[in-house]
Design a protein around this motif. Structure first.
Motif, PDB file in Angstrom:
ATOM      1  N   ASN A   1      37.607  37.118  46.400  1.00 55.15           N
ATOM      2  CA  ASN A   1      38.860  37.692  46.889  1.00 55.15           C
ATOM      3  C   ASN A   1      38.607  38.676  48.025  1.00 55.15           C
ATOM      4  OD1 ASN A   1      40.132  36.169  45.025  1.00 55.15           O
ATOM      5  ND2 ASN A   1      40.780  37.840  43.697  1.00 55.15           N
ATOM      6  N   ALA A   2      37.479  39.398  47.969  1.00 50.86           N
ATOM      7  CA  ALA A   2      37.170  40.365  49.029  1.00 50.86           C
ATOM      8  C   ALA A   2      37.048  39.649  50.367  1.00 50.86           C
ATOM      9  CB  ALA A   2      35.877  41.104  48.709  1.00 50.86           C
ATOM     10  N   ASP A   3      36.517  38.456  50.328  1.00 47.48           N
ATOM     11  CA  ASP A   3      36.358  37.667  51.541  1.00 47.48           C
ATOM     12  C   ASP A   3      37.710  37.379  52.195  1.00 47.48           C
ATOM     13  OD1 ASP A   3      34.838  36.095  53.390  1.00 47.48           O
ATOM     14  OD2 ASP A   3      35.603  34.318  52.385  1.00 47.48           O
ATOM     15  N   THR A   4      38.732  37.216  51.371  1.00 45.68           N
ATOM     16  CA  THR A   4      40.062  36.904  51.924  1.00 45.68           C
ATOM     17  C   THR A   4      40.969  38.121  52.018  1.00 45.68           C
ATOM     18  OG1 THR A   4      40.224  35.816  49.758  1.00 45.68           O
ATOM     19  CG2 THR A   4      40.772  34.502  51.665  1.00 45.68           C
TER      20      THR A   4
ATOM     21  N   GLN B   1      38.024  47.110  48.324  1.00 44.92           N
ATOM     22  CA  GLN B   1      38.347  48.218  47.423  1.00 44.92           C
ATOM     23  C   GLN B   1      38.215  47.778  45.969  1.00 44.92           C
ATOM     24  OE1 GLN B   1      41.952  48.710  45.923  1.00 44.92           O
ATOM     25  NE2 GLN B   1      42.093  50.943  45.928  1.00 44.92           N
ATOM     26  N   GLN B   2      38.687  46.561  45.707  1.00 48.26           N
ATOM     27  CA  GLN B   2      38.600  46.017  44.347  1.00 48.26           C
ATOM     28  C   GLN B   2      37.139  45.827  43.943  1.00 48.26           C
ATOM     29  OE1 GLN B   2      40.986  45.048  42.177  1.00 48.26           O
ATOM     30  NE2 GLN B   2      39.769  43.880  40.724  1.00 48.26           N
ATOM     31  N   LEU B   3      36.377  45.205  44.847  1.00 49.66           N
ATOM     32  CA  LEU B   3      34.954  44.968  44.569  1.00 49.66           C
ATOM     33  C   LEU B   3      34.206  46.295  44.441  1.00 49.66           C
ATOM     34  CD1 LEU B   3      32.773  42.727  44.350  1.00 49.66           C
ATOM     35  CD2 LEU B   3      32.482  42.888  46.809  1.00 49.66           C
ATOM     36  N   GLY B   4      34.516  47.235  45.334  1.00 48.29           N
ATOM     37  CA  GLY B   4      33.884  48.564  45.282  1.00 48.29           C
ATOM     38  C   GLY B   4      34.225  49.284  43.994  1.00 48.29           C
TER      39      GLY B   4
ATOM     40  N   LEU C   1      55.712  39.068  45.094  1.00 50.71           N
ATOM     41  CA  LEU C   1      54.527  39.406  45.900  1.00 50.71           C
ATOM     42  C   LEU C   1      53.636  40.386  45.137  1.00 50.71           C
ATOM     43  CD1 LEU C   1      56.205  39.759  49.435  1.00 50.71           C
ATOM     44  CD2 LEU C   1      55.294  37.719  48.334  1.00 50.71           C
ATOM     45  N   ASP C   2      54.254  41.311  44.383  1.00 49.91           N
ATOM     46  CA  ASP C   2      53.471  42.241  43.549  1.00 49.91           C
ATOM     47  C   ASP C   2      52.727  41.466  42.451  1.00 49.91           C
ATOM     48  OD1 ASP C   2      54.616  44.263  45.036  1.00 49.91           O
ATOM     49  OD2 ASP C   2      56.199  44.658  43.572  1.00 49.91           O
ATOM     50  N   LEU C   3      53.408  40.454  41.904  1.00 52.10           N
ATOM     51  CA  LEU C   3      52.773  39.643  40.860  1.00 52.10           C
ATOM     52  C   LEU C   3      51.581  38.869  41.428  1.00 52.10           C
ATOM     53  CD1 LEU C   3      52.690  38.413  38.007  1.00 52.10           C
ATOM     54  CD2 LEU C   3      54.415  36.743  38.762  1.00 52.10           C
ATOM     55  N   GLN C   4      51.742  38.340  42.645  1.00 54.63           N
ATOM     56  CA  GLN C   4      50.605  37.641  43.280  1.00 54.63           C
ATOM     57  C   GLN C   4      49.405  38.572  43.377  1.00 54.63           C
ATOM     58  OE1 GLN C   4      51.974  36.466  47.161  1.00 54.63           O
ATOM     59  NE2 GLN C   4      53.458  34.999  46.407  1.00 54.63           N
ATOM     60  N   ARG C   5      49.639  39.805  43.818  1.00 55.68           N
ATOM     61  CA  ARG C   5      48.538  40.769  43.959  1.00 55.68           C
ATOM     62  C   ARG C   5      47.908  41.054  42.590  1.00 55.68           C
ATOM     63  NH1 ARG C   5      45.274  41.654  47.134  1.00 55.68           N
ATOM     64  NH2 ARG C   5      44.900  43.762  46.418  1.00 55.68           N
ATOM     65  N   LEU C   6      48.772  41.204  41.592  1.00 56.48           N
ATOM     66  CA  LEU C   6      48.267  41.536  40.251  1.00 56.48           C
ATOM     67  C   LEU C   6      47.380  40.412  39.709  1.00 56.48           C
ATOM     68  CD1 LEU C   6      48.359  43.691  38.059  1.00 56.48           C
ATOM     69  CD2 LEU C   6      50.427  42.612  37.160  1.00 56.48           C
ATOM     70  N   ILE C   7      47.776  39.167  39.960  1.00 56.98           N
ATOM     71  CA  ILE C   7      46.939  38.033  39.519  1.00 56.98           C
ATOM     72  C   ILE C   7      45.607  38.078  40.260  1.00 56.98           C
ATOM     73  CG2 ILE C   7      46.731  35.498  39.586  1.00 56.98           C
ATOM     74  CD1 ILE C   7      49.814  35.409  39.112  1.00 56.98           C
ATOM     75  N   ARG C   8      45.654  38.427  41.547  1.00 49.30           N
ATOM     76  CA  ARG C   8      44.419  38.489  42.339  1.00 49.30           C
ATOM     77  C   ARG C   8      43.488  39.591  41.838  1.00 49.30           C
ATOM     78  NH1 ARG C   8      42.783  34.859  46.238  1.00 49.30           N
ATOM     79  NH2 ARG C   8      42.146  36.496  47.665  1.00 49.30           N
ATOM     80  N   ILE C   9      44.056  40.740  41.468  1.00 50.39           N
ATOM     81  CA  ILE C   9      43.170  41.860  41.087  1.00 50.39           C
ATOM     82  C   ILE C   9      42.853  41.875  39.590  1.00 50.39           C
ATOM     83  CG2 ILE C   9      43.974  43.297  43.015  1.00 50.39           C
ATOM     84  CD1 ILE C   9      45.395  45.073  40.929  1.00 50.39           C
ATOM     85  N   LEU C  10      43.512  41.027  38.821  1.00 54.37           N
ATOM     86  CA  LEU C  10      43.188  40.982  37.386  1.00 54.37           C
ATOM     87  C   LEU C  10      41.713  40.608  37.234  1.00 54.37           C
ATOM     88  CD1 LEU C  10      44.591  41.119  34.526  1.00 54.37           C
ATOM     89  CD2 LEU C  10      44.466  38.627  34.564  1.00 54.37           C
ATOM     90  N   PRO C  11      40.915  41.455  36.594  1.00 58.23           N
ATOM     91  CA  PRO C  11      39.475  41.167  36.533  1.00 58.23           C
ATOM     92  C   PRO C  11      39.106  40.142  35.459  1.00 58.23           C
ATOM     93  CG  PRO C  11      39.930  43.281  35.540  1.00 58.23           C
ATOM     94  CD  PRO C  11      41.253  42.742  35.993  1.00 58.23           C
TER      95      PRO C  11
END
Ligand code: 2NE
Length: 270
Positions: free
Chosen positions: A222-225, A232-235, A94-104
């Motif tokens: 991603n912010a939409d979902t 926070q990521q977009l900001g 689950l941490d890896l899923q988040r990391l893939i999502r926030i990887l810019p």
């Protein structure tokens, strides 16, 4: 392409060719099922990709032609999670899923063969999926006593629709690459022999684009979902850009020089 090993691991291969990084789950004897160590190594490799300004894009794949990933290794599933050498039960995928999502940076899944269970959620959270024509997609959770009620359910419903997502989880069927394509689950389907060539062609095209534009598009979708975490990521991306402006720097400089800031000269775009 000349692939050079970036770092040696036990259960994954981490290579690079120019701006493209490639992370390969390397447990073909179990259809690339992951253990806590596999995931820990993937988190480490993705973190390296995040920090290395020379890397523009990451490919995620599985070793061999038979499987992308068959999910959590059921042989090490214990009481409350998957148990690694430290004896602690984890769901660190689950941490890896988040990391893939926030990887810019864009993450492209190259799927050959089985994409099942938690492995299928990994390809789901990648930004783009290139499927070989032998790819097979599906969830097994309710059959093997598991479920992913996070991205695996809510985000899947956004990608393929609620009715389809419920069918996927309620029926635990396997879907061909063409069926997955028809559902919008993958971006394209290509012959197995061409999947690497096509994946690299897509990567090269993506790499021609402005990395900052891609970063903001990914963060925005991603912010939409992702709710407040996505905002926070977009900001944070906005703050990063603001720090590069003279206006942002004036505030810091005024503080360090013990004077009032002067923001008068900075543009106020309509
Ligand atoms: C993937 C599938 C359908 C392939 O079937 P087949 O018949 O082509 O291969 P076979 O013989 O089942 O698999 C080959 C070898 O790989 C092992 C098998 O046990 C077998 O080994 P041997 O018996 O020959 O020694 N293998 C395959 N998948 C494995 C796995 N996940 N863990 C450990 N060993 C595995 C078929 O193999 C299959 O259905 N696999 C299981 C898929 C599955 O249920 N995955 C877990 C879902 S839950 C999850 O991933 C999860 C979650 O829901 C929430 C959080 C975190 C994780």
């Amino acid at each position: 392409y000349q692939w050079e090993t970036v770092k040696l691991y036990e259960e994954i291969i981490f290579e690079r060719s120019g701006k493209i990084a490639k992370i390969t789950i390397n447990r073909p004897e179990v259809h690339n099922a992951f253990t806590p160590l596999t995931v820990q190594e993937m988190i480490d490799a993705v973190t390296i990709c995040r920090d290395d300004a020379g890397i523009g894009l990451v490919i995620l794949t599985g070793a061999g032609d038979k499987a992308f990933c068959s999910g959590g290794d059921q042989k090490v599933r214990g009481h409350g999670g998957y148990v690694g050498r430290d004896g602690i039960a984890r769901l660190n995928v689950l941490d890896l899923q988040r990391l893939i999502r926030i990887l810019p940076k864009p993450v492209v899944a190259m799927v050959k063969g089985w994409s099942i269970g938690g492995g299928n959620i990994l390809q789901l959270v990648c930004d783009i999926t290139i499927a070989a024509d032998n790819a097979r997609f599906g969830q097994t959770g309710p059959k093997v006593g598991s479920f992913d009620a996070g991205y695996g359910s809510g985000y899947l419903a956004r990608v393929i629709g609620h009715k389809r997502a419920k069918e996927v989880w309620f029926m635990c069927r396997q879907y061909t690459a063409e069926e997955a394509y028809a559902m919008g689950w993958v971006n394209t389907v290509v012959p197995l022999a061409e999947v690497e060539e096509v994946t690299l062609a897509w990567c090269e095209r993506i790499l021609m684009m402005s990395p900052t534009a891609l970063r903001f598009i990914k963060a925005s979708m991603n912010a939409d979902t992702d709710g407040l975490a996505g905002l926070q990521q977009l900001g944070g991306d906005c703050t990063m850009l603001y720090y590069t402006t003279d206006e942002g720097k004036e505030g810091k400089n005024a503080f360090l020089e013990k004077r009032d800031p002067n923001f008068d000269d900075f543009p106020k775009f309509p």
